[in-house]
Design an enzyme around this catalytic site. Structure first.
Site, PDB file in Angstrom:
ATOM      1  N   GLY A 285      37.905 -36.521 -53.508  1.00 26.25           N
ATOM      2  CA  GLY A 285      37.925 -37.898 -53.023  1.00 26.25           C
ATOM      3  C   GLY A 285      36.554 -38.540 -53.141  1.00 26.25           C
ATOM      4  O   GLY A 285      36.415 -39.699 -53.521  1.00 26.25           O
TER       5      GLY A 285
ATOM      6  N   ARG B 136      30.769 -35.659 -54.281  1.00 27.62           N
ATOM      7  CA  ARG B 136      31.227 -34.272 -54.411  1.00 27.62           C
ATOM      8  C   ARG B 136      31.583 -33.976 -55.865  1.00 27.62           C
ATOM      9  O   ARG B 136      31.446 -32.854 -56.338  1.00 27.62           O
ATOM     10  CB  ARG B 136      32.403 -33.991 -53.485  1.00 27.62           C
ATOM     11  CG  ARG B 136      32.555 -32.502 -53.237  1.00 27.62           C
ATOM     12  CD  ARG B 136      33.507 -32.188 -52.104  1.00 27.62           C
ATOM     13  NE  ARG B 136      33.000 -32.684 -50.846  1.00 27.62           N
ATOM     14  CZ  ARG B 136      33.765 -33.067 -49.834  1.00 27.62           C
ATOM     15  NH1 ARG B 136      35.077 -33.017 -49.944  1.00 27.62           N
ATOM     16  NH2 ARG B 136      33.237 -33.491 -48.718  1.00 27.62           N
TER      17      ARG B 136
ATOM     18  N   ARG C  25      32.081 -48.898 -60.216  1.00 27.20           N
ATOM     19  CA  ARG C  25      32.252 -48.957 -58.764  1.00 27.20           C
ATOM     20  C   ARG C  25      31.682 -47.737 -58.046  1.00 27.20           C
ATOM     21  O   ARG C  25      32.087 -47.421 -56.929  1.00 27.20           O
ATOM     22  CB  ARG C  25      33.735 -49.105 -58.372  1.00 27.20           C
ATOM     23  CG  ARG C  25      34.319 -50.442 -58.762  1.00 27.20           C
ATOM     24  CD  ARG C  25      35.781 -50.532 -58.431  1.00 27.20           C
ATOM     25  NE  ARG C  25      36.310 -51.805 -58.881  1.00 27.20           N
ATOM     26  CZ  ARG C  25      36.782 -52.745 -58.064  1.00 27.20           C
ATOM     27  NH1 ARG C  25      36.835 -52.548 -56.775  1.00 27.20           N
ATOM     28  NH2 ARG C  25      37.237 -53.866 -58.551  1.00 27.20           N
TER      29      ARG C  25
ATOM     30  N   ARG D 284      43.653 -31.876 -57.358  1.00 26.38           N
ATOM     31  CA  ARG D 284      42.860 -32.483 -56.285  1.00 26.38           C
ATOM     32  C   ARG D 284      42.076 -31.381 -55.586  1.00 26.38           C
ATOM     33  O   ARG D 284      42.619 -30.307 -55.273  1.00 26.38           O
ATOM     34  CB  ARG D 284      43.791 -33.188 -55.295  1.00 26.38           C
ATOM     35  CG  ARG D 284      43.127 -33.503 -53.985  1.00 26.38           C
ATOM     36  CD  ARG D 284      43.809 -34.585 -53.181  1.00 26.38           C
ATOM     37  NE  ARG D 284      43.464 -34.521 -51.776  1.00 26.38           N
ATOM     38  CZ  ARG D 284      42.280 -34.824 -51.264  1.00 26.38           C
ATOM     39  NH1 ARG D 284      41.301 -35.232 -52.044  1.00 26.38           N
ATOM     40  NH2 ARG D 284      42.039 -34.727 -49.968  1.00 26.38           N
TER      41      ARG D 284
ATOM     42  N   SER E  96      39.240 -32.193 -48.737  1.00 27.26           N
ATOM     43  CA  SER E  96      39.245 -31.627 -47.394  1.00 27.26           C
ATOM     44  C   SER E  96      40.535 -32.030 -46.688  1.00 27.26           C
ATOM     45  O   SER E  96      41.220 -32.967 -47.110  1.00 27.26           O
ATOM     46  CB  SER E  96      38.028 -32.112 -46.614  1.00 27.26           C
ATOM     47  OG  SER E  96      38.026 -33.517 -46.573  1.00 27.26           O
TER      48      SER E  96
ATOM     49  N   ASP F 101      38.284 -29.884 -40.618  1.00 29.73           N
ATOM     50  CA  ASP F 101      38.367 -30.172 -39.183  1.00 29.73           C
ATOM     51  C   ASP F 101      39.748 -29.725 -38.702  1.00 29.73           C
ATOM     52  O   ASP F 101      40.612 -29.407 -39.522  1.00 29.73           O
ATOM     53  CB  ASP F 101      38.134 -31.670 -38.902  1.00 29.73           C
ATOM     54  CG  ASP F 101      39.005 -32.576 -39.747  1.00 29.73           C
ATOM     55  OD1 ASP F 101      38.570 -32.966 -40.836  1.00 29.73           O
ATOM     56  OD2 ASP F 101      40.139 -32.847 -39.338  1.00 29.73           O
TER      57      ASP F 101
ATOM     58  N   ARG G 183      29.181 -27.906 -45.462  1.00 29.33           N
ATOM     59  CA  ARG G 183      30.292 -28.444 -46.246  1.00 29.33           C
ATOM     60  C   ARG G 183      30.253 -27.981 -47.692  1.00 29.33           C
ATOM     61  O   ARG G 183      31.243 -27.516 -48.227  1.00 29.33           O
ATOM     62  CB  ARG G 183      30.332 -29.969 -46.178  1.00 29.33           C
ATOM     63  CG  ARG G 183      30.921 -30.381 -44.869  1.00 29.33           C
ATOM     64  CD  ARG G 183      31.160 -31.854 -44.744  1.00 29.33           C
ATOM     65  NE  ARG G 183      31.746 -32.064 -43.434  1.00 29.33           N
ATOM     66  CZ  ARG G 183      32.911 -32.664 -43.214  1.00 29.33           C
ATOM     67  NH1 ARG G 183      33.601 -33.151 -44.192  1.00 29.33           N
ATOM     68  NH2 ARG G 183      33.381 -32.773 -41.993  1.00 29.33           N
TER      69      ARG G 183
HETATM   70  N1  HPA Z   1      43.122 -36.756 -41.450  1.00 22.62           N
HETATM   71  C1  HPA Z   1      43.296 -37.254 -42.666  1.00 22.62           C
HETATM   72  N2  HPA Z   1      42.615 -36.822 -43.712  1.00 22.62           N
HETATM   73  C2  HPA Z   1      41.722 -35.847 -43.519  1.00 22.62           C
HETATM   74  C3  HPA Z   1      41.507 -35.291 -42.280  1.00 22.62           C
HETATM   75  C4  HPA Z   1      42.240 -35.769 -41.185  1.00 22.62           C
HETATM   76  O1  HPA Z   1      42.099 -35.308 -40.047  1.00 22.62           O
HETATM   77  N3  HPA Z   1      40.528 -34.357 -42.407  1.00 22.62           N
HETATM   78  C5  HPA Z   1      40.170 -34.348 -43.701  1.00 22.62           C
HETATM   79  N4  HPA Z   1      40.904 -35.238 -44.384  1.00 22.62           N
END
Ligand code: HPA
Length: 237
Positions: free
Chosen positions: A20, A24, A43, A87, A90, A204, A217
């Site tokens: 994304g 990265r 962009r 893809r 995270s 997370d 990370r």
């Molecule tokens: N929500 C949506 N997308 C994400 C999250 C999340 O908690 N963590 C990493 N990408």
């Protein structure tokens, strides 16, 4: 060149990794590819093409969310001939047995809606990973010893979700994690006869509130990039 990608024809490989975050993409290209060359900065959505063990690979940022990913994936597939799109991103963990830094391979991705909703209409289409990529990624993850989970994820349209009731049902129904792009990637790949997979690192956790410290990370994301490259080229030593 396309509207959103400045690369010349021939500068994009058939195999594309899509984080994304454009930075990265830069980090992964500099860390894992040989002779990585910047091929897009329109962009600021950076894209690089180089080789991995002799095989051409592009790493192109997708931006956040399905509408953004849809723009880049459409142009990569329709204008540049990309065939394998993985893809690397995270996600938030959603089950007790899933820990921060674990990898999730998305076999399928549940959604409320995607940019393809206008085509699919009332059909509850089940976006599905390419089996050959999924199998090779699972093997690569096992060989590396990376704790890995394979199953259903949720591709959300919102990061700041205000539907705790929906989260509860998702946890109850075995959703492993939440991110914001995979479902549309799988649908586009199916439509255009390409292969797609999402390899995700748990950054997370929705149940515990735990999060990966930013200092960790990059190193944690390295496993995911290697798994993605090995999935794309399973016969390369
Ligand atoms: N929500 C949506 N997308 C994400 C999250 C999340 O908690 N963590 C990493 N990408």
């Amino acid at each position: 060149m396309t509207i959103h990608i400045g690369a010349q024809k021939g500068e994009i490989a058939e195999t594309v990794l899509m984080p994304g975050d454009p930075y990265r993409a830069k980090w992964a290209a500099e860390t894992f590819l040989q002779d990585a060359k910047l091929v897009n900065d329109v962009r600021g959505m950076l894209g690089f093409t180089g080789t991995w063990k002799g095989n051409p690979v592009t790493i192109q940022g997708s931006g956040m969310g399905m509408p953004s990913l849809s723009i880049y994936a459409n142009e990569l597939i329709r204008d540049y001939g990309a065939k394998t799109l993985i893809r690397i991103g995270s996600c938030g963990g959603m089950q007790d047995n899933i820990k921060i830094r674990d990898v999730i391979l998305a076999m399928t991705a549940t959604t409320l809606s995607t940019p393809s909703r206008g085509i699919l209409k009332e059909l509850n289409y089940a976006p599905c990973a390419d089996w050959s990529l999924l199998q090779a990624a699972a093997q690569a993850a096992a060989a590396k010893g990376t704790p890995t989970h394979v199953g259903v994820i949720y591709s959300s349209d919102v990061f700041y979700d205000e539907r705790p009731d929906l989260n509860e049902q998702m946890v109850r129904h075995g959703i492993l994690g939440v991110e914001m792009e995979a479902a549309e990637l799988y649908i586009l790949a199916a439509r255009h006869k390409c292969r797609a997979l999402a390899v995700l690192t748990v950054s997370d956790h929705l149940l515990t509130g735990e999060a990966l410290p930013s200092s960790e990370r990059e190193s944690s994301f390295g496993d995911m990039v290697e798994i993605a490259l090995k999935a794309a080229f399973p016969n390369v030593e």
